[in-house]
Enzyme design. Structure first.
Site, PDB file in Angstrom:
ATOM      1  N   ASP A  25      -0.840  12.254   3.672  1.00  0.00           N
ATOM      2  CA  ASP A  25      -0.345  10.892   3.450  1.00  0.00           C
ATOM      3  C   ASP A  25       1.069  10.867   4.001  1.00  0.00           C
ATOM      4  O   ASP A  25       1.999  11.386   3.385  1.00  0.00           O
ATOM      5  CB  ASP A  25      -0.373  10.593   1.939  1.00  0.00           C
ATOM      6  CG  ASP A  25       0.239   9.227   1.600  1.00  0.00           C
ATOM      7  OD1 ASP A  25       0.646   8.502   2.532  1.00  0.00           O
ATOM      8  OD2 ASP A  25       0.305   8.895   0.391  1.00  0.00           O
ATOM      9  N   LYS A 104       8.644   5.358   9.336  1.00  0.00           N
ATOM     10  CA  LYS A 104       7.326   4.757   9.568  1.00  0.00           C
ATOM     11  C   LYS A 104       7.453   3.291  10.003  1.00  0.00           C
ATOM     12  O   LYS A 104       6.608   2.768  10.715  1.00  0.00           O
ATOM     13  CB  LYS A 104       6.527   4.867   8.275  1.00  0.00           C
ATOM     14  CG  LYS A 104       5.037   4.607   8.390  1.00  0.00           C
ATOM     15  CD  LYS A 104       4.371   5.059   7.113  1.00  0.00           C
ATOM     16  CE  LYS A 104       2.933   4.652   6.985  1.00  0.00           C
ATOM     17  NZ  LYS A 104       2.353   5.159   5.723  1.00  0.00           N
ATOM     18  N   GLU A 201      -5.233   3.936   4.286  1.00  0.00           N
ATOM     19  CA  GLU A 201      -4.802   4.439   2.975  1.00  0.00           C
ATOM     20  C   GLU A 201      -5.650   3.920   1.809  1.00  0.00           C
ATOM     21  O   GLU A 201      -6.057   4.717   0.952  1.00  0.00           O
ATOM     22  CB  GLU A 201      -3.310   4.121   2.780  1.00  0.00           C
ATOM     23  CG  GLU A 201      -2.435   5.013   3.658  1.00  0.00           C
ATOM     24  CD  GLU A 201      -1.056   4.457   3.947  1.00  0.00           C
ATOM     25  OE1 GLU A 201      -0.670   3.441   3.324  1.00  0.00           O
ATOM     26  OE2 GLU A 201      -0.360   5.028   4.802  1.00  0.00           O
ATOM     27  N   ASP A 224      -2.088  -1.529  -3.113  1.00  0.00           N
ATOM     28  CA  ASP A 224      -1.217  -0.388  -2.791  1.00  0.00           C
ATOM     29  C   ASP A 224       0.202  -0.875  -2.511  1.00  0.00           C
ATOM     30  O   ASP A 224       0.486  -1.422  -1.444  1.00  0.00           O
ATOM     31  CB  ASP A 224      -1.786   0.351  -1.577  1.00  0.00           C
ATOM     32  CG  ASP A 224      -0.898   1.532  -1.138  1.00  0.00           C
ATOM     33  OD1 ASP A 224       0.204   1.705  -1.700  1.00  0.00           O
ATOM     34  OD2 ASP A 224      -1.311   2.270  -0.233  1.00  0.00           O
TER      35      ASP A 224
HETATM   36  P1  ADP Z   1       5.016   5.148   0.457  1.00  0.00           P
HETATM   37  O1  ADP Z   1       3.542   5.320   0.493  1.00  0.00           O
HETATM   38  O2  ADP Z   1       5.460   3.836   1.039  1.00  0.00           O
HETATM   39  O3  ADP Z   1       5.782   6.298   0.984  1.00  0.00           O
HETATM   40  P2  ADP Z   1       4.971   5.804  -2.346  1.00  0.00           P
HETATM   41  O4  ADP Z   1       3.622   5.404  -2.728  1.00  0.00           O
HETATM   42  O5  ADP Z   1       5.317   7.235  -2.346  1.00  0.00           O
HETATM   43  O6  ADP Z   1       5.432   5.064  -1.043  1.00  0.00           O
HETATM   44  O7  ADP Z   1       5.962   5.046  -3.305  1.00  0.00           O
HETATM   45  C1  ADP Z   1       7.315   5.159  -3.156  1.00  0.00           C
HETATM   46  C2  ADP Z   1       7.949   4.068  -3.943  1.00  0.00           C
HETATM   47  O8  ADP Z   1       7.560   4.207  -5.291  1.00  0.00           O
HETATM   48  C3  ADP Z   1       9.455   4.108  -3.891  1.00  0.00           C
HETATM   49  O9  ADP Z   1       9.950   2.803  -3.676  1.00  0.00           O
HETATM   50  C4  ADP Z   1       9.806   4.603  -5.282  1.00  0.00           C
HETATM   51  O10 ADP Z   1      11.060   4.095  -5.722  1.00  0.00           O
HETATM   52  C5  ADP Z   1       8.682   4.031  -6.106  1.00  0.00           C
HETATM   53  N1  ADP Z   1       8.483   4.770  -7.335  1.00  0.00           N
HETATM   54  C6  ADP Z   1       8.194   6.073  -7.498  1.00  0.00           C
HETATM   55  N2  ADP Z   1       8.150   6.407  -8.796  1.00  0.00           N
HETATM   56  C7  ADP Z   1       8.407   5.262  -9.465  1.00  0.00           C
HETATM   57  C8  ADP Z   1       8.517   4.937 -10.840  1.00  0.00           C
HETATM   58  N3  ADP Z   1       8.366   5.838 -11.782  1.00  0.00           N
HETATM   59  N4  ADP Z   1       8.797   3.649 -11.142  1.00  0.00           N
HETATM   60  C9  ADP Z   1       8.957   2.727 -10.179  1.00  0.00           C
HETATM   61  N5  ADP Z   1       8.878   2.965  -8.890  1.00  0.00           N
HETATM   62  C10 ADP Z   1       8.615   4.223  -8.539  1.00  0.00           C
HETATM   63 MG    MG Z   2       1.674   5.190   0.326  1.00  0.00          MG
END
Ligand code: ADP
Ligand code: MG
Length: 638
Positions: A25, A104, A201, A224
């Site tokens: 991912d 990205k 995804e 998502d």
């Molecule tokens: P991506 O797929 O876009 O890389 P992710 O699915 O890893 O993103 O999500 C990252 C986002 O999730 C970030 O904006 C992060 O701040 C948020 N995030 C992660 N943990 C938490 C949480 N406990 N509460 C709120 N937001 C969160």
């Molecule tokens: Mg993601």
């Protein structure tokens, strides 16, 4: 489950090697790698020590989630220093312009597509993917992504036996266009990582949940909300087959935007105009906002402390305030869900499950919003940060045949694909939301007599006219044999493979002469542009129909003029001077009417010309009949 191999007696006994395929991912904010081991998908983490200098060292997740951040700098001796993940993240505050996050968002985009705020100096031409200026020279997004991929690949290599990794399934947002998908593959190729398949995804999340095990026909929606992208997909499950009925989203909507909204709220609460704050302080405040947001998933209220211009400020935040502050983002996600459901021709009541994916769906505010809107509790029992990588690894494992589970995944095209026809109109060959892989053919013909070449111009979008859609590329089919207009048969084939890669071929059917392109534009559609194209398609349906019918009439009139021109060249001498002048005048009037784009005037001019051209046609006919009778005796044909 994979089967162990047993050698036949007397055959050389090569040791059994288990092959592994990774699920990666490659997230906007965080990336991770998973693999199926002993029949179970699991995330491959780093050693704890590798996280210790990172800002998120307190979190156990830092072992698994690699912040998608790369820092390019120089050390004290002037040597290149490249840091990845949480090490890089730690540099963001000091040197944000060389600490590349959310790379990205730059993948497969032209410089002119990049309209969001960022602290980087972009270099390169306007219409190609820009590079980012760093002390180590210019770094392009594909190269930066490949550094993240390499880190994950190395993790996997450390955890698995030597030479046992055959490749990876890499996930991409469902909304990624051709250019963005290609850029992702290029990044893997750069580091010698074989891409077995790109996978959307949300589809990966559905695989992780094993939603295919339901034998009835049911529909699910995957919501998502990550750090940088938002994707919604409606999946149909039928006899263990996944079909993505519709997808929608916005590749510039996510947790980063939530952070910015909260940061702006903090600034406004301290009486600052967000525009008056420099980038470095803004970046620092975004980090504080993100930490606050993440804390608020486990507690309802807190006091946030931050510094602006060496002054300390304190602001109280709670979930009710944050819910209000992030409304522009949360409302937008619901509008998109609504649209996708409508595209799938379903209602909320038709959905069996709603699946939450992405770190931002950990927010109770988001969970409540989704539960309220859909009227049911969403699924989130698999960690929403890991679910995509886990699903990708499960799928990768199936693709290399290490398990005997059979699943078929069907994805859909996010935007309609078509080609340009006369008058700048678009003929759609593969409509939006068509399941892929797919192959569609359509036969076209030439417009002019003896036309020996044809441009095949491939476009993507929902509007009827080429100029309102996105051009993906074009090629020329040459050596069309000399024929009258409308006789040649040119078959154009659009084929989209399982990775979403489009190949367009054109073939002249009488000669078999053939030409093709794999569409690989140097830049992709920006998120806002995609949304605009979709929206424009809906808003302008009426307008487009009228415009289309006018353009079609204009093209028809043009064709008529060309036909008369060519007839005049051959048979002009059959007309009297007066007839000829009248015909020429009527043709001239029609040309002006075409240029005026006035429908009524065009219709009148077409009628006026018809009187004269019909007369001309009958003169030609008579002459032809006379000629064919010449030298024959009337009794021969009575
Ligand atoms: P991506 O797929 O876009 O890389 P992710 O699915 O890893 O993103 O999500 C990252 C986002 O999730 C970030 O904006 C992060 O701040 C948020 N995030 C992660 N943990 C938490 C949480 N406990 N509460 C709120 N937001 C969160
Ligand atoms: Mg993601």
């Amino acid at each position: 489950m994979s089967l162990l191999q047993i050698a036949e007696p007397n055959q050389s006994t090569k040791p059994h090697t288990h092959r592994y395929a990774l699920g990666i991912d490659l997230g906007t904010t965080r990336s991770l790698v998973a693999v199926v081991r002993s029949g179970k998908p699991q995330v491959i983490g780093d050693k704890v020590s590798e996280c210790q200098s990172g800002a998120t060292a307190d979190s156990i997740d830092c072992q698994k989630l690699l912040p998608s951040v790369v820092y390019f700098g120089k050390d004290d001796q002037g040597n290149n220093q490249t840091l990845v993940g949480s090490y890089a993240e730690a540099m963001a505050e000091k040197l944000p312009q060389f600490t590349i996050r959310s790379v990205k968002r730059f993948m497969g985009r032209a410089k002119t597509d990049i309209k969001f705020n960022h602290p980087y100096e972009l270099v390169g031409e306007n219409n190609v993917m820009p590079s980012i200026a760093t002390p180590q020279g210019d770094k392009n997004p594909v190269e930066i992504s490949s550094i993240l991929l390499k880190h994950l690949y190395d993790r996997a290599k450390k955890a698995l036996p030597d030479n046992s990794i055959v490749g990876a399934v890499i996930t991409v947002p469902a909304y990624f266009d051709e250019a963005q998908r290609q850029a992702t593959k290029d990044a893997a190729n750069l580091i010698g990582l074989h891409v077995i398949r790109l996978l959307n995804e949300p589809t990966a999340a559905a695989v992780a949940y094993g939603l295919d095990k339901n034998s009835e026909q049911v529909y699910h929606l995957v919501y998502d909300l990550g750090g940088g992208t938002f994707d919604v997909s409606v999946l149909k499950l039928n006899h263990s087959v996944f079909e993505v009925l519709a997808t929608g989203g916005n590749s510039a909507l996510g947790g980063d935007d939530i952070d910015r909204l909260i940061a702006n709220y903090l600034l406004k609460s301290a009486n600052f105009d967000p525009k008056s704050i420099d980038n470095q302080q803004k970046q620092a405040l975004n980090v504080i906002a993100r930490q606050a947001k993440e804390k608020l998933t486990t507690q309802d209220s807190m006091v946030v402390s931050f510094q602006i211009n060496q002054q300390t400020y304190q602001v109280t935040l709670n979930n009710a305030i944050v819910a209000e502050v992030i409304k522009p983002v949360s409302d937008r996600t619901i509008v998109i869900c609504d649209q996708v459901l409508r595209d799938a021709k379903l209602t909320k009541a038709d959905l069996h499950e709603v699946v939450l994916v992405g770190g931002s769906t950990r927010m109770p505010i988001v969970q409540n919003l989704v539960a309220n809107y859909f009227g049911k509790k969403p699924l989130c029992r698999i960690n929403p940060d890991e679910v995509v990588a886990l699903g990708a690894s499960k799928y990768a494992d199936q693709l290399i045949g290490e398990t005997d589970d059979q699943i078929l995944l069907l994805d859909v095209t996010p935007l309609s694909l078509g080609l340009e026809t006369m008058g700048g109109l678009v003929e759609v060959i593969i409509p939006r939301n068509t399941p892929i892989p797919v192959k569609r053919k359509q036969v076209f013909t030439t417009y002019q007599d003896y036309q020996n070449a044809m441009i095949v111009h491939v476009v993507q979008g929902e509007r009827d006219t080429v100029k309102d859609n996105r051009s993906l590329g074009q090629f020329k089919l040459t050596d069309i044999p000399a024929m009258k207009a409308g006789i040649a048969r040119i078959e154009v084939t659009f084929a989209i493979d399982a990775n979403g890669q489009l190949t367009v071929t054109a073939q002249e059917l009488t000669t078999g002469k053939h030409s093709e392109i794999t569409v690989k534009p140097s830049y992709g559609l920006s998120a806002t542009e995609q949304e605009k194209l979709l929206q424009a398609g809906f808003d302008n349906a009426m307008l487009d129909r009228e415009k289309r019918s006018l353009i079609e009439q204009e093209v028809e009139a043009d064709r008529e003029l060309l036909a008369i021109d060519s007839a005049l060249a051959e048979f002009g001498q059959l007309l009297t001077k007066e007839q000829s002048t009248q015909l020429q005048n009527a043709m001239q009037a029609l040309k002006h009417a075409i240029d005026s784009h006035d429908k009524a005037r065009l219709t009148d001019a077409v009628h006026a010309l018809k009187l004269h051209s019909d007369e001309f046609a009958s003169i030609i006919m008579n002459q032809a009949v006379n000629q064919s009778m010449a030298g024959t005796n009337t009794k021969d044909w009575i």
